[in-house]
Design a protein around this motif. Structure first.
Motif, mmCIF file in Angstrom:
data_model
loop_
_atom_site.group_PDB
_atom_site.id
_atom_site.type_symbol
_atom_site.label_atom_id
_atom_site.label_comp_id
_atom_site.label_asym_id
_atom_site.label_seq_id
_atom_site.Cartn_x
_atom_site.Cartn_y
_atom_site.Cartn_z
ATOM 1 N N GLN A 120 0.832 -1.199 0.000
ATOM 2 C CA GLN A 120 0.000 0.000 0.000
ATOM 3 C C GLN A 120 0.866 1.247 0.000
ATOM 4 O OE1 GLN A 120 -2.473 0.345 3.478
ATOM 5 N NE2 GLN A 120 -3.311 2.337 2.892
ATOM 6 N N THR A 137 -0.656 -1.648 -4.737
ATOM 7 C CA THR A 137 0.308 -2.300 -5.632
ATOM 8 C C THR A 137 0.237 -3.799 -5.416
ATOM 9 O OG1 THR A 137 1.792 -0.385 -5.551
ATOM 10 C CG2 THR A 137 2.731 -2.477 -6.283
ATOM 11 N N ASP A 170 -5.516 5.946 -14.465
ATOM 12 C CA ASP A 170 -5.231 5.881 -13.035
ATOM 13 C C ASP A 170 -4.658 4.532 -12.616
ATOM 14 O OD1 ASP A 170 -5.189 7.681 -11.038
ATOM 15 O OD2 ASP A 170 -7.173 7.209 -10.230
ATOM 16 N N ALA A 171 -4.542 3.593 -13.539
ATOM 17 C CA ALA A 171 -3.996 2.271 -13.219
ATOM 18 C C ALA A 171 -3.072 1.819 -14.341
ATOM 19 C CB ALA A 171 -5.129 1.265 -13.019
ATOM 20 N N GLU A 191 -0.630 -1.442 -10.529
ATOM 21 C CA GLU A 191 -0.850 -0.295 -9.654
ATOM 22 C C GLU A 191 -2.233 0.280 -9.965
ATOM 23 O OE1 GLU A 191 2.387 2.540 -9.464
ATOM 24 O OE2 GLU A 191 3.699 1.046 -10.412
ATOM 25 N N LEU A 192 -3.043 0.488 -8.948
ATOM 26 C CA LEU A 192 -4.400 0.992 -9.139
ATOM 27 C C LEU A 192 -4.850 1.769 -7.903
ATOM 28 C CD1 LEU A 192 -6.933 -1.937 -8.664
ATOM 29 C CD2 LEU A 192 -4.510 -2.201 -8.264
ATOM 30 N N PRO A 193 -5.925 2.538 -8.013
ATOM 31 C CA PRO A 193 -6.407 3.302 -6.850
ATOM 32 C C PRO A 193 -6.840 2.361 -5.723
ATOM 33 C CG PRO A 193 -7.390 4.124 -8.868
ATOM 34 C CD PRO A 193 -6.689 2.852 -9.222
ATOM 35 N N LEU A 194 -6.597 2.788 -4.494
ATOM 36 C CA LEU A 194 -6.975 1.982 -3.328
ATOM 37 C C LEU A 194 -8.360 2.395 -2.860
ATOM 38 C CD1 LEU A 194 -6.406 -0.033 -1.074
ATOM 39 C CD2 LEU A 194 -5.216 1.776 0.170
ATOM 40 N N VAL A 195 -9.317 1.507 -3.068
ATOM 41 C CA VAL A 195 -10.672 1.679 -2.543
ATOM 42 C C VAL A 195 -11.068 0.368 -1.887
ATOM 43 C CG1 VAL A 195 -11.390 3.413 -4.230
ATOM 44 C CG2 VAL A 195 -11.678 0.995 -4.745
ATOM 45 N N GLY A 246 -3.156 6.177 -0.958
ATOM 46 C CA GLY A 246 -4.221 6.170 -1.955
ATOM 47 C C GLY A 246 -4.008 5.208 -3.098
ATOM 48 N N ARG A 247 -2.981 4.370 -3.018
ATOM 49 C CA ARG A 247 -2.642 3.469 -4.123
ATOM 50 C C ARG A 247 -2.474 2.049 -3.610
ATOM 51 N NH1 ARG A 247 -3.408 5.182 -9.084
ATOM 52 N NH2 ARG A 247 -1.648 3.962 -9.862
ATOM 53 N N PHE A 304 -10.283 1.913 -14.884
ATOM 54 C CA PHE A 304 -9.683 3.027 -14.142
ATOM 55 C C PHE A 304 -9.094 4.114 -15.039
ATOM 56 C CE2 PHE A 304 -9.181 -0.815 -11.494
ATOM 57 C CZ PHE A 304 -9.892 -0.423 -10.371
#
Length: 373
Positions: free
Chosen positions: A306, A312, A348-349, A366-370, A309-310, A345
């Motif tokens: 982590q 991996t 953003d990814a 790599e992508l947004p962390l939700v 906000g991302r 995404f």
């Protein structure tokens, strides 16, 4: 991690249908009712105020007459509304003369109703002598009165039609996006089947019938989960990793020395990812990477980290020092992952691949962390 959960499935059409409701149509009808009511209500109130200021001798009767005339006006507007509905989406060069003629008839009808009603309210005798100039002076303002209502009516109507069209376009965009994601998801199945059947075939050729049978049974269970999983809905990273662990256990039937390493912090287990996003990377790691290493040296690692906000996710594998590292073949799996990330995404990814020292290969997402709800 032998069992993978069966996730709730919602079809693309159910998602799109959720946006279709009678709410907008009801709002349109209510707006038109309010418009017409306010139009005639303000007109009647203004004239009644004039009667009040003039100290009308029969104010109560005049008030009743004004209300009756308002009801007649509402009825005439309803008639024009029905004509407009009947005309539907005809071109305006056809609608305009009809609407003008209907407004003219409505104006003439209302003018006569007004004359008789006001004569009655004042208690005066009726005179039916027709004066051409008086008719014109009376008819013109009432015609413009009804045409003004038609203009406001059409403005409201077109405003709601524009909103409905915008909503339909948004639904179509959503459906198209979901359909593309579904197509990319289902593209995994033949790719996965091809690799799996090759593995079963290799076990049979090696005379390992029991292992081949066990692998087929595990594949059947794995595909039950695959078919029950909705590609349009994100799942938790813990579920996604559990699915890949199940797949790797299937591959261990063919490669008994294959070592599986999973490093998933508990805090990231609820991170949301597209279902089966890692599947092509894990397949490549087995077939073109760890599967090419001699006995005792094959391993595959899934590592999650982590950043602010991302999220991996790294899929790393051992590979032969002289052979391919996990990227040979048609590159279908890598294209699939990149396309799914791009459609889900945008910029953003991303997916990156690299060959590392000590005969290692790594694919990194790599992508947004939700988090899943």
């Amino acid at each position: 991690m032998n069992q993978a959960a069966v996730f709730r499935s919602t079809t693309v059409y159910e998602v799109a249908a959720a946006g279709r409701s009678g709410g907008l149509e009801w709002q349109r009808r209510r707006a038109l009712l309010w418009l017409t009511g306010a139009f005639w209500g303000l007109h009647t109130l203004a004239l009644w105020t004039a009667d009040l200021l003039d100290r009308h001798p029969h104010l109560l009767r005049a008030t009743a007459v004004r209300l009756l005339l308002m009801a007649i006006g509402l009825a005439l507007c309803f008639g024009i509304h029905m004509i407009l509905r009947k005309l539907g989406r005809r071109p305006w060069r056809q609608k305009a003369p009809i609407v003008f003629f209907a407004s003219l008839v409505a104006a003439e009808s209302f003018a006569w109703c007004t004359y008789f009603a006001l004569v009655y309210a004042k208690g005066e005798p009726v005179h039916l002598a027709i004066d051409g100039s008086a008719v014109i002076r009376t008819l013109v303002p009432w015609t413009w009165f009804f045409l003004a209502w038609v203009g406001l009516y059409l403005a409201v109507q077109y405003g709601f039609e524009a909103r409905a069209e915008e909503r339909r376009s948004a639904q179509l965009r959503t459906m198209a996006q979901a359909a593309k994601l579904q197509a990319l998801h289902y593209q995994i199945n033949p790719h996965f089947l091809f690799n799996s059947f090759n593995s079963v075939s290799a076990l049979i050729l090696d005379g390992r019938a029991d292992d081949a049978n066990a692998m087929v049974e595990r594949l059947a269970g794995f595909f039950r989960v695959n078919l029950a999983t909705n590609p349009d809905v994100d799942i938790s990273l813990a579920e996604e990793v559990a699915l890949q662990a199940t797949y790797l256990e299937i591959e261990q039937t063919r490669y008994p020395d294959l070592e599986i390493r999973i490093d998933l912090p508990a805090a990231l287990g609820r991170a949301a990812v597209p279902a089966f996003l890692l599947q092509p990377l894990v397949e490549n790691a087995v077939k073109h990477g760890a599967g090419t290493v001699g006995a005792g040296g094959a391993w595959i690692a899934i590592t999650v980290r982590q950043e602010p906000g991302r999220l991996t996710i790294m899929v790393e594998n051992s590979c032969s020092p002289s052979g391919p590292a996990g990227v040979c073949g048609t590159h279908t799996g890598l294209r699939n992952v990149r396309d799914r990330l791009s459609n889900r995404f945008g910029a953003d990814a991303k997916l990156s691949i690299e060959r590392l020292p000590a005969s290692r290969f790594r694919a990194t997402i790599e992508l947004p962390l939700v988090y899943v709800a």
